[in-house]
Design a protein around this motif. Structure first.
Motif, short mmCIF file in Angstrom:
data_model
loop_
_atom_site.label_atom_id
_atom_site.label_comp_id
_atom_site.label_asym_id
_atom_site.label_seq_id
_atom_site.Cartn_x
_atom_site.Cartn_y
_atom_site.Cartn_z
N SER A 243 -48.17 -5.82 4.46
CA SER A 243 -47.08 -5.83 3.50
C SER A 243 -46.25 -7.10 3.64
O SER A 243 -46.04 -7.59 4.75
CB SER A 243 -46.18 -4.60 3.71
N ILE A 244 -45.79 -7.61 2.53
CA ILE A 244 -44.97 -8.82 2.53
C ILE A 244 -43.70 -8.56 1.74
O ILE A 244 -43.59 -7.56 1.00
CB ILE A 244 -45.73 -10.02 1.92
N GLY A 245 -42.73 -9.44 1.87
CA GLY A 245 -41.47 -9.29 1.15
C GLY A 245 -41.63 -9.50 -0.34
O GLY A 245 -42.63 -10.06 -0.82
N ALA A 246 -40.63 -9.04 -1.08
CA ALA A 246 -40.69 -9.12 -2.54
C ALA A 246 -40.83 -10.56 -3.03
O ALA A 246 -41.60 -10.85 -3.95
CB ALA A 246 -39.45 -8.47 -3.14
N ALA A 247 -40.10 -11.48 -2.43
CA ALA A 247 -40.16 -12.88 -2.86
C ALA A 247 -41.56 -13.45 -2.63
O ALA A 247 -42.08 -14.20 -3.46
CB ALA A 247 -39.11 -13.70 -2.13
N GLN A 248 -42.17 -13.11 -1.48
CA GLN A 248 -43.53 -13.58 -1.20
C GLN A 248 -44.52 -12.99 -2.18
O GLN A 248 -45.45 -13.66 -2.63
CB GLN A 248 -43.92 -13.21 0.23
N LEU A 249 -44.33 -11.70 -2.50
CA LEU A 249 -45.23 -11.06 -3.45
C LEU A 249 -45.12 -11.70 -4.82
O LEU A 249 -46.13 -11.92 -5.50
CB LEU A 249 -44.91 -9.57 -3.53
N ALA A 250 -43.91 -12.02 -5.24
CA ALA A 250 -43.72 -12.66 -6.54
C ALA A 250 -44.46 -13.99 -6.60
O ALA A 250 -45.09 -14.33 -7.61
CB ALA A 250 -42.23 -12.87 -6.81
N THR A 251 -44.41 -14.74 -5.51
CA THR A 251 -45.13 -16.01 -5.45
C THR A 251 -46.64 -15.80 -5.50
O THR A 251 -47.36 -16.54 -6.19
CB THR A 251 -44.77 -16.76 -4.15
N LEU A 252 -47.12 -14.77 -4.82
CA LEU A 252 -48.55 -14.47 -4.83
C LEU A 252 -49.01 -14.06 -6.23
O LEU A 252 -50.06 -14.50 -6.71
CB LEU A 252 -48.85 -13.36 -3.83
N LEU A 253 -48.21 -13.25 -6.91
CA LEU A 253 -48.55 -12.82 -8.26
C LEU A 253 -48.52 -13.98 -9.25
O LEU A 253 -49.28 -14.01 -10.22
CB LEU A 253 -47.58 -11.73 -8.72
N ALA A 254 -47.65 -14.93 -8.99
CA ALA A 254 -47.51 -16.06 -9.92
C ALA A 254 -48.79 -16.86 -10.05
O ALA A 254 -49.07 -17.44 -11.10
CB ALA A 254 -46.37 -16.97 -9.46
N SER A 255 -49.60 -16.88 -9.00
CA SER A 255 -50.84 -17.66 -9.02
C SER A 255 -52.08 -16.81 -9.29
O SER A 255 -53.18 -17.34 -9.40
CB SER A 255 -51.01 -18.40 -7.69
N ALA A 256 -51.91 -15.49 -9.34
CA ALA A 256 -53.05 -14.61 -9.56
C ALA A 256 -53.44 -14.57 -11.03
O ALA A 256 -52.58 -14.67 -11.91
CB ALA A 256 -52.72 -13.21 -9.07
N ASP A 257 -54.73 -14.41 -11.29
CA ASP A 257 -55.17 -14.25 -12.67
C ASP A 257 -54.70 -12.92 -13.24
O ASP A 257 -54.43 -12.80 -14.43
CB ASP A 257 -56.70 -14.34 -12.76
N ALA A 258 -54.65 -11.90 -12.39
CA ALA A 258 -54.18 -10.58 -12.82
C ALA A 258 -53.83 -9.74 -11.60
O ALA A 258 -54.34 -9.95 -10.50
CB ALA A 258 -55.24 -9.86 -13.66
N ALA A 259 -52.93 -8.79 -11.81
CA ALA A 259 -52.63 -7.78 -10.81
C ALA A 259 -53.48 -6.55 -11.12
O ALA A 259 -53.90 -6.34 -12.27
CB ALA A 259 -51.15 -7.42 -10.84
N LEU A 260 -53.74 -5.74 -10.11
CA LEU A 260 -54.58 -4.56 -10.27
C LEU A 260 -53.80 -3.31 -9.92
O LEU A 260 -52.99 -3.30 -8.99
CB LEU A 260 -55.82 -4.66 -9.37
N ALA A 261 -54.07 -2.23 -10.67
CA ALA A 261 -53.43 -0.94 -10.39
C ALA A 261 -54.39 0.16 -10.80
O ALA A 261 -55.21 -0.01 -11.71
CB ALA A 261 -52.12 -0.82 -11.16
#
Length: 366
Positions: A243-261
């Motif tokens: 698990s990572i902090g919200a700010a780190q997650l936002a940065t990771l999502l910014a470069s991802a092609d898509a999020a999965l759920a």
């Protein structure tokens, strides 16, 4: 959500005391300006989660005394597990104060995916009903949960508030250069999520797209199964991150092609909403959702021109095809910023917290 509610009460001029746990090892505690936070150590599993009967009791039993032997509050606000709700109802009754319940989901339904013990499920159902029925008002994220409460003969006045995201953290930002393209599954992956379908779908997808990686962030009871399946398929392009902090997650999502759920059908939990989609959309990252229920309806109800993502059946081929569609036509940076602007305006967590605060204060006066 709880942080936003605490901030909301404090902003309204009230003294707020949060009774919570000591953070997991290696995690720094979060302080909230204007909010008093009292922490107590609890039992955690090897992944750092508070999960299971003894870990819950390690919080709930001390909580009983922590509440009784301190100045009584004008109102209490509590979220599951139901055992915690039962403790709060007990204390609130003794001190004659109202409490309000964050009915994020129905735990006794979700537990059916984790245990087949009729006795355990019956006891949990009784405790959950006790916790919910005594509340002055309940708040929930979807009409599906509210309807399920009525089916269970829980008639506590309930406000459907939806869910939101901290728009101060989750917002569009320019993607950082990456050596590879990737998809992100962030959050908990437990029995009812069925996240293993993404491993199988990614294996098929990666045959024609070897430049991609699949990144799991977080933890859950299915982690060992996911890692085992990854090894069975000889996939060396799947990463498991803690698990990572919200700010780190936002940065990771910014470069991802898509999020999965995902939400696995047939577990008696089909009405649940996977709230993680709000975070990805607020960043401007489209979501691939597989399963049924309100999350699928939500994504399908968004104007296709916003490029919010895809919702598909819980099927390996369907998921692999969705990943291929995203890879073939990735969402441009201007479109991602537009998606972020729309989501942040539509799903602000602070606005939802304001509703909780307003209705709780109004209900406490009755």
């Amino acid at each position: 959500m709880l942080e936003a509610v605490a901030r909301g009460f404090a902003a309204a001029g009230h003294q707020v005391v949060v009774l919570t746990t000591s953070p997991p090892r290696g995690t720094s505690p979060v302080d909230l300006p204007g909010v008093i936070v009292r922490r107590f150590p609890v039992l955690r599993d090897r992944t750092g989660y508070v999960r299971g009967y003894l870990p819950y009791l390690s919080f709930d039993i001390p909580l009983l005394f922590r509440m009784l032997f301190r100045r009584r509050a004008d109102l209490y606000f509590v979220e599951p597990p139901p055992t915690t709700g039962a403790v709060v109802r007990t204390v609130a009754t003794l001190v004659r104060r109202p409490y309000f319940y964050d009915a994020a989901d129905i735990w006794s339904d979700a537990a059916s995916m984790a245990t087949s013990s009729a006795l355990v499920l019956r006891l949990l159902r009784l405790v959950e009903k006790f916790a919910m029925r005594g509340a002055r008002r309940a708040f929930t994220i979807s009409s599906g949960v509210a309807n399920r409460m009525r089916e269970l003969d829980i008639h506590t006045p309930t406000t459907v508030i939806g869910f939101g995201v901290d728009v101060g953290v989750f917002r569009f930002e320019e993607a950082k250069p990456s050596d590879y393209r990737y998809f992100v599954y962030a959050g908990t992956y437990s029995e009812w999520h069925g996240a293993g379908i993404f491993v199988d779908a990614f294996a098929r997808f990666s045959v024609d797209h070897p430049e991609y990686r699949l990144v799991f962030v977080g933890n859950g009871t299915d982690r060992a199964l996911l890692e085992k399946r990854t090894a069975e398929l000889s996939l060396d392009s799947v990463d498991f991150l803690e698990s990572i902090g919200a700010a780190q997650l936002a940065t990771l999502l910014a470069s991802a092609d898509a999020a999965l759920a995902s939400l696995k059908p047939g577990g008696g939990y089909d009405y649940a909403f996977t709230t993680k989609v709000y975070s990805s959309l607020a960043v401007g990252c489209p979501t691939v959702f597989t399963g049924i229920g309100p999350t699928k309806d939500f994504l399908e109800g968004i104007d296709p021109s916003r490029r919010a993502g895809l919702a598909v059946d819980y099927d390996v081929d369907a998921v692999a095809s969705a990943l291929a569609s995203i890879a073939a036509d990735p969402v441009s940076r201007p479109r991602r910023q537009a998606l972020s602007d729309w989501a942040r305006q539509s799903f602000s967590l602070s606005a939802i917290a304001d509703t909780v605060v307003r209705e709780s204060l109004s209900g406490a006066r009755k």
